[in-house]
Design a protein around this motif. Structure first.
Motif, PDB file in Angstrom:
ATOM      1  N   PHE A 228      25.149 -46.108  78.446  1.00  0.00           N
ATOM      2  CA  PHE A 228      25.455 -47.016  79.526  1.00  0.00           C
ATOM      3  C   PHE A 228      26.245 -46.190  80.433  1.00  0.00           C
ATOM      4  O   PHE A 228      26.304 -46.399  81.917  1.00  0.00           O
ATOM      5  N   HIS A 229      27.408 -45.595  80.059  1.00  0.00           N
ATOM      6  CA  HIS A 229      28.382 -45.070  80.703  1.00  0.00           C
ATOM      7  C   HIS A 229      27.972 -43.714  81.547  1.00  0.00           C
ATOM      8  O   HIS A 229      28.761 -43.111  82.307  1.00  0.00           O
ATOM      9  N   LYS A 230      26.694 -43.380  81.250  1.00  0.00           N
ATOM     10  CA  LYS A 230      26.143 -42.105  81.933  1.00  0.00           C
ATOM     11  C   LYS A 230      25.250 -42.428  83.034  1.00  0.00           C
ATOM     12  O   LYS A 230      24.874 -41.456  83.407  1.00  0.00           O
ATOM     13  N   ARG A 231      25.120 -43.607  83.285  1.00  0.00           N
ATOM     14  CA  ARG A 231      24.165 -44.328  84.409  1.00  0.00           C
ATOM     15  C   ARG A 231      24.706 -43.701  85.605  1.00  0.00           C
ATOM     16  O   ARG A 231      25.997 -43.969  85.940  1.00  0.00           O
ATOM     17  N   LEU A 232      24.049 -43.124  86.467  1.00  0.00           N
ATOM     18  CA  LEU A 232      24.587 -42.515  87.713  1.00  0.00           C
ATOM     19  C   LEU A 232      24.548 -43.805  88.937  1.00  0.00           C
ATOM     20  O   LEU A 232      25.170 -43.451  89.924  1.00  0.00           O
ATOM     21  N   GLY A 233      23.672 -44.552  88.878  1.00  0.00           N
ATOM     22  CA  GLY A 233      23.454 -45.496  89.731  1.00  0.00           C
ATOM     23  C   GLY A 233      22.840 -46.890  89.018  1.00  0.00           C
ATOM     24  O   GLY A 233      22.574 -47.034  88.061  1.00  0.00           O
ATOM     25  N   ASN A 234      23.014 -47.963  90.062  1.00  0.00           N
ATOM     26  CA  ASN A 234      22.528 -49.370  89.471  1.00  0.00           C
ATOM     27  C   ASN A 234      21.228 -49.794  89.614  1.00  0.00           C
ATOM     28  O   ASN A 234      20.439 -49.859  88.795  1.00  0.00           O
TER      29      ASN A 234
ATOM     30  N   ARG B 134      15.805 -42.756  84.216  1.00  0.00           N
ATOM     31  CA  ARG B 134      16.638 -43.020  83.131  1.00  0.00           C
ATOM     32  C   ARG B 134      18.123 -42.983  83.679  1.00  0.00           C
ATOM     33  O   ARG B 134      18.913 -43.456  82.662  1.00  0.00           O
ATOM     34  N   TYR B 135      18.336 -42.469  84.774  1.00  0.00           N
ATOM     35  CA  TYR B 135      19.885 -42.469  85.158  1.00  0.00           C
ATOM     36  C   TYR B 135      20.256 -43.832  86.062  1.00  0.00           C
ATOM     37  O   TYR B 135      21.395 -43.780  86.303  1.00  0.00           O
ATOM     38  N   TYR B 136      19.389 -44.732  86.055  1.00  0.00           N
ATOM     39  CA  TYR B 136      19.444 -46.090  86.621  1.00  0.00           C
ATOM     40  C   TYR B 136      19.667 -47.309  85.502  1.00  0.00           C
ATOM     41  O   TYR B 136      18.836 -47.101  84.765  1.00  0.00           O
ATOM     42  N   LYS B 137      20.610 -48.242  85.717  1.00  0.00           N
ATOM     43  CA  LYS B 137      20.599 -49.447  85.058  1.00  0.00           C
ATOM     44  C   LYS B 137      19.431 -50.233  85.055  1.00  0.00           C
ATOM     45  O   LYS B 137      18.983 -50.891  84.429  1.00  0.00           O
ATOM     46  N   PHE B 138      18.855 -50.366  86.469  1.00  0.00           N
ATOM     47  CA  PHE B 138      17.847 -51.098  86.603  1.00  0.00           C
ATOM     48  C   PHE B 138      16.880 -50.574  87.525  1.00  0.00           C
ATOM     49  O   PHE B 138      17.233 -49.621  88.439  1.00  0.00           O
ATOM     50  N   SER B 139      15.491 -51.056  87.687  1.00  0.00           N
ATOM     51  CA  SER B 139      14.454 -50.643  88.528  1.00  0.00           C
ATOM     52  C   SER B 139      13.906 -51.897  89.353  1.00  0.00           C
ATOM     53  O   SER B 139      13.567 -52.888  88.530  1.00  0.00           O
ATOM     54  N   LEU B 140      13.515 -51.940  90.425  1.00  0.00           N
ATOM     55  CA  LEU B 140      12.668 -52.781  91.314  1.00  0.00           C
ATOM     56  C   LEU B 140      11.397 -52.652  90.844  1.00  0.00           C
ATOM     57  O   LEU B 140      10.872 -51.719  91.082  1.00  0.00           O
TER      58      LEU B 140
ATOM     59  N   SER C 178      15.432 -48.133  82.119  1.00  0.00           N
ATOM     60  CA  SER C 178      16.091 -48.808  83.170  1.00  0.00           C
ATOM     61  C   SER C 178      15.454 -50.395  83.273  1.00  0.00           C
ATOM     62  O   SER C 178      14.204 -50.768  83.823  1.00  0.00           O
ATOM     63  N   VAL C 179      16.255 -51.293  82.939  1.00  0.00           N
ATOM     64  CA  VAL C 179      16.092 -52.521  83.020  1.00  0.00           C
ATOM     65  C   VAL C 179      15.138 -52.901  84.122  1.00  0.00           C
ATOM     66  O   VAL C 179      15.598 -53.089  85.333  1.00  0.00           O
ATOM     67  N   PRO C 180      13.826 -53.749  83.832  1.00  0.00           N
ATOM     68  CA  PRO C 180      12.803 -54.184  85.140  1.00  0.00           C
ATOM     69  C   PRO C 180      13.587 -55.264  85.588  1.00  0.00           C
ATOM     70  O   PRO C 180      13.706 -56.283  84.935  1.00  0.00           O
ATOM     71  N   ILE C 181      13.507 -55.332  87.002  1.00  0.00           N
ATOM     72  CA  ILE C 181      13.763 -56.444  87.737  1.00  0.00           C
ATOM     73  C   ILE C 181      12.219 -56.893  88.441  1.00  0.00           C
ATOM     74  O   ILE C 181      11.708 -56.198  89.318  1.00  0.00           O
ATOM     75  N   PHE C 182      11.815 -57.921  87.980  1.00  0.00           N
ATOM     76  CA  PHE C 182      10.338 -58.159  87.997  1.00  0.00           C
ATOM     77  C   PHE C 182       9.980 -59.023  89.125  1.00  0.00           C
ATOM     78  O   PHE C 182      10.558 -60.216  89.021  1.00  0.00           O
TER      79      PHE C 182
ATOM     80  N   LEU D  62      25.815 -57.779  84.989  1.00  0.00           N
ATOM     81  CA  LEU D  62      25.470 -57.072  83.907  1.00  0.00           C
ATOM     82  C   LEU D  62      25.800 -55.669  83.995  1.00  0.00           C
ATOM     83  O   LEU D  62      26.169 -54.939  82.944  1.00  0.00           O
ATOM     84  N   SER D  63      26.067 -55.140  85.354  1.00  0.00           N
ATOM     85  CA  SER D  63      26.463 -53.572  85.667  1.00  0.00           C
ATOM     86  C   SER D  63      28.024 -53.412  85.064  1.00  0.00           C
ATOM     87  O   SER D  63      28.334 -52.420  84.667  1.00  0.00           O
ATOM     88  N   ASN D  64      28.525 -54.644  84.804  1.00  0.00           N
ATOM     89  CA  ASN D  64      29.881 -54.362  84.399  1.00  0.00           C
ATOM     90  C   ASN D  64      30.297 -54.759  82.751  1.00  0.00           C
ATOM     91  O   ASN D  64      31.516 -55.050  82.604  1.00  0.00           O
ATOM     92  N   ASN D  65      29.424 -55.322  82.386  1.00  0.00           N
ATOM     93  CA  ASN D  65      29.264 -55.941  80.964  1.00  0.00           C
ATOM     94  C   ASN D  65      28.053 -55.079  80.017  1.00  0.00           C
ATOM     95  O   ASN D  65      26.918 -55.516  80.063  1.00  0.00           O
ATOM     96  N   GLU D  66      28.617 -53.971  79.427  1.00  0.00           N
ATOM     97  CA  GLU D  66      27.578 -53.100  78.540  1.00  0.00           C
ATOM     98  C   GLU D  66      27.160 -54.203  77.553  1.00  0.00           C
ATOM     99  O   GLU D  66      25.882 -53.943  77.206  1.00  0.00           O
TER     100      GLU D  66
END
Length: 372
Positions: free
Chosen positions: A139-145, A205-211, A234-238, A275-279
């Motif tokens: 979580f802490h190594k993700r570079l973007g949201n 891999r470096y993003y928390k979410f993907s559209l 990268s959690v899908p936003i579907f 979610l971005s601030n709550n691991e």
């Protein structure tokens, strides 16, 4: 048992190389000859309970037990020889909005079996491999949201992304609302090999979410965007079909965020910020990575991921049993609308604003004339 031979043109189901097998646009299944076997589809000798071969040899069309035709132009207009009287199999991995043949009664009435992304087709074959269990980036190594990569700017999903950008940072590397550089183009090559998908998987891999916004909302329409996001963690936003749960068996059922669960892009953005601030809350979407996929093989998608027999072996087995339709059902799909996703049509809003501007200008002119 009679050997089975199928003729036609088939799209690679994992987006490998599109098989332009012949100029006619069809393939055949029939008696095995070493030079024309395509093992990827029909299996190696001994793997299929019935003799089965997939071929592109037009000189053997008279031997064919069936023909496979890709549903998109120009192939759909280059149909197999009718004098053979062998069954026709329609194959598609694109939805009806972009494949008019699927709701053309004259065309659909000529086919006997369907091979499609639809899980309710005769031979389900979506471009959606089984997600990988490889551990996600910490979580802490993700570079973007939020990551977005779209090559085709379908109006509704583009407008949704534009509005989402008003409330949260979205890094768009694709052709639509692009604000980030660094990703090779869709048809970019390295050492004469297409590498876009490989580079996309690394970036994801470096993003928390993907559209993961499909190009339409047609029943069962899913493509490999969902696989890419799940596999890379990268959690899908579907955005897409309301039948997406059928593609998420076992422990995958809680692995995505559905746009349809939120009233507006603003409301979705608020949840993504949380979610971005709550691991702990974020990690719940990735529990399947550690727990495993669970019980999936009693589902249609599970049987696609781990088939008992190769795809065209299944076709040969069905042909041997005479399992055919006298024509296929028409497949309609309403093109996506702005209101389906809680959006106002920006063209109407612009026209209304323009009308008000004209009206305002007219009022000012009239006031000036009256005063003077």
């Amino acid at each position: 048992m009679e050997n089975l031979f199928v003729c036609g043109q088939v799209e690679s189901f994992y987006r490998l190389t599109f098989l332009n097998l012949n100029e006619k646009g069809w393939l055949s299944i029939g008696p095995a000859r070493e030079a024309t076997r395509l093992f990827f589809y029909a299996g190696k000798p001994g793997e299929c309970p019935v003799p089965c071969e997939l071929s592109n040899d037009q000189s053997r069309a008279a031997e064919a037990s069936a023909f496979v035709v890709h549903a998109r132009p120009p192939d759909i207009y280059n149909l197999p020889p009718i004098e053979n009287l062998a069954p026709w199999i329609l194959q598609t991995n694109e939805n009806p909005v972009y494949t008019p043949a699927m709701f053309n009664s004259k065309i659909m009435s000529q086919f006997n079996l369907l091979m499609s992304y639809r899980l309710d087709s005769d031979f389900p074959a979506p471009i959606y491999p089984m997600p990988d269990l490889s551990p996600p980036m910490p979580f802490h190594k993700r570079l973007g949201n939020i990551l977005a990569i779209f090559s085709k700017c379908e109006p509704v999903r583009t407008e949704y992304m534009r509005q989402l950008m008003n409330y949260i940072q979205v890094d768009s590397y694709g052709a639509c609302l692009k604000n980030k550089e660094g990703l090779i183009g869709l048809y970019g090559k390295v050492d004469n090999r297409f590498v876009f998908k490989d580079h996309k998987l690394i970036l994801s891999r470096y993003y928390k979410f993907s559209l993961v916004f499909m190009n339409q909302d047609c029943d069962y329409f899913i493509d490999d965007r969902l696989y890419h996001a799940l596999t890379t963690g990268s959690v899908p936003i579907f955005m897409g079909t309301d039948k997406v749960d059928k593609f998420l068996p076992g422990n995958l059922k809680n692995s995505i965020i559905k746009v349809s669960d939120f009233k507006s892009p603003k409301e979705l953005a608020e949840y993504l910020k949380f979610l971005s601030n709550n691991e702990t809350a974020y990690s719940r979407y990735l529990e399947w990575k550690w727990r495993g996929l669970g019980e999936i093989f009693n589902t249609t998608i599970g049987r696609w991921w781990k088939p008992k027999f190769p795809l065209f072996c299944q076709v040969c087995m069905a042909l041997a049993k005479g399992k055919l339709h006298s024509g296929l059902k028409l497949d309609y799909c309403q093109p996506r609308r702005y209101e389906d996703w809680g959006l106002e049509n920006p063209n109407i809003v612009l026209a209304n604003n323009y009308s008000w501007c004209i009206y305002g200008a007219f009022v000012v002119i009239m006031v000036v004339l009256l005063v003077s």
